[in-house]
Design a protein around this motif. Structure first.
Motif, PDB file in Angstrom:
ATOM      1  N   HIS A  74     -33.359 -35.945 -34.625  1.00 47.40           N
ATOM      2  CA  HIS A  74     -34.611 -36.622 -34.291  1.00 47.40           C
ATOM      3  C   HIS A  74     -34.643 -37.178 -32.868  1.00 47.40           C
ATOM      4  CE1 HIS A  74     -34.663 -36.482 -38.679  1.00 47.40           C
ATOM      5  NE2 HIS A  74     -35.966 -36.426 -38.543  1.00 47.40           N
ATOM      6  N   ILE A  79     -41.693 -38.771 -32.031  1.00 48.65           N
ATOM      7  CA  ILE A  79     -42.582 -38.724 -33.198  1.00 48.65           C
ATOM      8  C   ILE A  79     -43.511 -39.932 -33.154  1.00 48.65           C
ATOM      9  CG2 ILE A  79     -42.690 -38.750 -35.723  1.00 48.65           C
ATOM     10  CD1 ILE A  79     -39.810 -37.521 -35.646  1.00 48.65           C
ATOM     11  N   GLU A  81     -46.593 -42.504 -34.722  1.00 42.16           N
ATOM     12  CA  GLU A  81     -46.925 -43.123 -36.007  1.00 42.16           C
ATOM     13  C   GLU A  81     -47.912 -42.249 -36.777  1.00 42.16           C
ATOM     14  OE1 GLU A  81     -47.210 -45.610 -39.300  1.00 42.16           O
ATOM     15  OE2 GLU A  81     -45.643 -45.348 -37.805  1.00 42.16           O
ATOM     16  N   ARG A  84     -45.975 -39.466 -38.310  1.00 44.45           N
ATOM     17  CA  ARG A  84     -45.175 -39.992 -39.424  1.00 44.45           C
ATOM     18  C   ARG A  84     -46.031 -40.146 -40.673  1.00 44.45           C
ATOM     19  NH1 ARG A  84     -44.338 -43.949 -42.668  1.00 44.45           N
ATOM     20  NH2 ARG A  84     -46.125 -45.082 -41.883  1.00 44.45           N
ATOM     21  N   TRP A  87     -46.871 -36.811 -42.177  1.00 41.54           N
ATOM     22  CA  TRP A  87     -45.707 -36.243 -42.855  1.00 41.54           C
ATOM     23  C   TRP A  87     -45.581 -36.832 -44.257  1.00 41.54           C
ATOM     24  CZ3 TRP A  87     -40.974 -37.890 -44.802  1.00 41.54           C
ATOM     25  CH2 TRP A  87     -39.986 -36.902 -44.962  1.00 41.54           C
ATOM     26  N   SER A 118     -38.945 -42.210 -42.811  1.00 46.43           N
ATOM     27  CA  SER A 118     -39.807 -41.711 -41.741  1.00 46.43           C
ATOM     28  C   SER A 118     -39.980 -42.755 -40.633  1.00 46.43           C
ATOM     29  CB  SER A 118     -41.163 -41.274 -42.297  1.00 46.43           C
ATOM     30  OG  SER A 118     -41.885 -42.351 -42.841  1.00 46.43           O
ATOM     31  N   ARG A 119     -39.943 -44.017 -40.984  1.00 43.09           N
ATOM     32  CA  ARG A 119     -40.022 -45.056 -39.954  1.00 43.09           C
ATOM     33  C   ARG A 119     -38.751 -45.067 -39.098  1.00 43.09           C
ATOM     34  NH1 ARG A 119     -44.450 -48.430 -40.770  1.00 43.09           N
ATOM     35  NH2 ARG A 119     -45.539 -47.885 -42.690  1.00 43.09           N
ATOM     36  N   VAL A 122     -39.047 -42.252 -36.574  1.00 44.85           N
ATOM     37  CA  VAL A 122     -39.858 -42.636 -35.415  1.00 44.85           C
ATOM     38  C   VAL A 122     -39.008 -43.447 -34.435  1.00 44.85           C
ATOM     39  CG1 VAL A 122     -41.816 -44.059 -34.655  1.00 44.85           C
ATOM     40  CG2 VAL A 122     -42.072 -42.507 -36.604  1.00 44.85           C
TER      41      VAL A 122
END
Length: 149
Positions: A74, A79, A81, A84, A87, A118-119, A122
């Protein structure tokens, strides 16, 4: 009590989920740029990752390098927000489509992990972020309502 991995149907269910999900990604205007150069085995790698996190075999750790490797995938991707959120939403929609369990207890745990993971993606994808020191694989378990604390 079964693990989340057992409850959702193990490797076959996760491979079905992520195969279908990543079939949709190239047609999604928000996600296509993130996955433009996706490895052909990406769906299987992510299925192994989530399987291990949810209490399944340690396949990702033993074959792909564990948490440190996942973070490295990553780094520098930037990426957003919005990406995210897309996704997470598309993955939840795909979970419905492929028939993952829909009971509230499982979905609370499943979505809780998607949000958390996912956070972190990011954060790790931000410009200038470096791979942190090696860490153990995260593990995820059943969410508990506040009254069961």
């Amino acid at each position: 009590m079964p693990t989340l991995y057992e409850w959702l149907g193990g490797a076959p269910a996760l491979e079905k989920l992520f195969t279908r999900f990543y079939e949709k990604v190239p047609d999604d205007p928000l996600l296509a740029p993130v996955f433009a150069h996706m490895d052909p085995g990406h769906a299987q790698h992510v299925a192994a990752w989530v399987g291990e996190v949810f209490g399944g075999p340690k396949t990702y750790s033993t074959t792909r390098g564990g948490h440190t490797h996942m973070i490295s995938r990553h780094l520098g991707r930037g990426i957003t927000e919005e990406q995210r959120r897309r996704w997470v939403t598309l993955l939840q929609d795909t979970a419905d489509e492929v028939g993952l369990p829909s009971d509230p207890e499982f979905r609370a745990s499943f979505v809780g992990y998607l949000e958390w993971g996912s956070r972190l993606a990011v954060i790790f994808s931000a410009p200038g972020m470096e791979n942190p020191a090696p860490e153990d694989m995260p593990t995820w378990d059943w969410a508990k309502p506040p009254w069961q604390g």
